[in-house]
Design a protein around this motif. Structure first.
Motif, PDB file in Angstrom:
ATOM      1  N   LEU A   1       0.858  -1.193   0.000  1.00  0.00           N
ATOM      2  CA  LEU A   1       0.000   0.000   0.000  1.00  0.00           C
ATOM      3  C   LEU A   1       0.893   1.241   0.000  1.00  0.00           C
ATOM      4  O   LEU A   1       0.770   2.086  -0.883  1.00  0.00           O
ATOM      5  N   THR A   2       1.780   1.342   0.985  1.00  0.00           N
ATOM      6  CA  THR A   2       2.650   2.525   1.058  1.00  0.00           C
ATOM      7  C   THR A   2       3.987   2.176   1.691  1.00  0.00           C
ATOM      8  O   THR A   2       4.046   1.514   2.728  1.00  0.00           O
ATOM      9  N   VAL A   3       5.040   2.652   1.052  1.00  0.00           N
ATOM     10  CA  VAL A   3       6.406   2.483   1.551  1.00  0.00           C
ATOM     11  C   VAL A   3       6.741   3.697   2.428  1.00  0.00           C
ATOM     12  O   VAL A   3       6.394   4.830   2.073  1.00  0.00           O
ATOM     13  N   GLY A   4       7.425   3.463   3.529  1.00  0.00           N
ATOM     14  CA  GLY A   4       7.718   4.555   4.462  1.00  0.00           C
ATOM     15  C   GLY A   4       8.862   5.465   4.059  1.00  0.00           C
ATOM     16  O   GLY A   4       9.327   6.278   4.865  1.00  0.00           O
ATOM     17  N   ILE A   5       9.332   5.356   2.810  1.00  0.00           N
ATOM     18  CA  ILE A   5      10.337   6.313   2.312  1.00  0.00           C
ATOM     19  C   ILE A   5       9.591   7.534   1.801  1.00  0.00           C
ATOM     20  O   ILE A   5       8.653   7.412   1.004  1.00  0.00           O
ATOM     21  N   PHE A   6       9.995   8.708   2.264  1.00  0.00           N
ATOM     22  CA  PHE A   6       9.409   9.961   1.793  1.00  0.00           C
ATOM     23  C   PHE A   6      10.477  10.714   1.000  1.00  0.00           C
ATOM     24  O   PHE A   6      11.148  11.619   1.513  1.00  0.00           O
TER      25      PHE A   6
END
Ligand code: 5RP
Length: 227
Positions: free
Chosen positions: A200-205
């Motif tokens: 769903l979402t990777v925690g790399i910003f």
């Protein structure tokens, strides 16, 4: 003089962040212990803002508890600032987030913000991202398939549990915390991992980086401007 504790540093940066809150606006508010302290400060000037969008149910409840109006993200086209903490931040303003399992909504809030203001204590500054295990939110039935792909690229994915139960996010999903990654190209890795089916979402910003970071140190709050 005794050194400030990590919590005192967080309070310092939370107070400083109030200077970055524009009047008469709806602002974006993040999740975590630093964001909680920021909300406590925001409550003191709540009559100066219209309200906030929240990056988690936890944050929405804290804001509402102070009588700050919480808007659904669908109701808001953009916000001038999104103010949130980070688990790690590198010299380019790229971050790891998701220690509080809220990074999907955090990324959505950041995506509609003109400026992302990261608030953190100095322990969060790193040269290379990855010492903090990378949180990845996954659709529950894809957990093992995603984990195998992460292992294949050299990571060690650990299914996040609390009190012997899987952590369930606000989106009804699970978290894999990926150890042993040295993220030398955050932009490329964010894109590569985001493409794995079931992620769903990777925690790399990196696609949604900080514009400014306020870093609390023993010598006060330093402002770092990245873009
Ligand atoms: C939550 C986050 C937080 O911003 C991050 O975990 C930092 O938290 P804290 O301010 O408690 O150190 O990404 O998903």
């Amino acid at each position: 003089m005794t050194a400030l504790t990590q919590n005192e540093l967080k309070i310092l940066v939370a107070k400083k962040a109030i200077e970055y809150v524009p009047a008469n606006a709806i602002i974006g508010v993040g999740t975590g212990s630093t964001a909680d302290l920021f909300i406590d400060e925001l409550a003191k000037i709540k009559d100066r803002i219209v309200g906030a969008i929240a990056s988690s149910n936890r944050t929405a409840e804290r804001l509402a508890g102070y009588g700050i109006r919480v808007f659904d993200v669908n109701e808001v086209r953009s916000v001038p600032v999104y103010i949130d903490g980070a688990d790690e931040i590198d010299p380019q303003g790229f971050m790891i987030k998701g220690g509080g399992a809220a990074h999907t909504r955090e990324k959505i809030c950041a995506s509609i913000a003109e400026r992302f203001i990261c608030i953190a204590d100095a322990s969060k500054e790193v040269d290379v991202l990855g010492k903090f295990p990378l949180p990845i939110e996954v659709v529950p039935l894809a957990r093992e398939a995603v984990a195998r792909r992460l292992t294949a690229i050299g990571g060690l994915p650990i299914w996040r549990v609390k009190d012997d139960q899987p952590v369930v996010t606000d989106n009804g999903c699970h978290i894999l915390d990926v150890h042993d990654l040295r993220i030398t190209d955050p932009l490329a890795m964010e894109q590569e991992l985001t493409l794995i089916p079931g992620v769903l979402t990777v925690g790399i910003f990196a696609l949604q980086p900080a514009h400014v970071a306020l870093i609390a140190t023993a010598d006060g709050v330093k402002e770092r401007s990245y873009r």
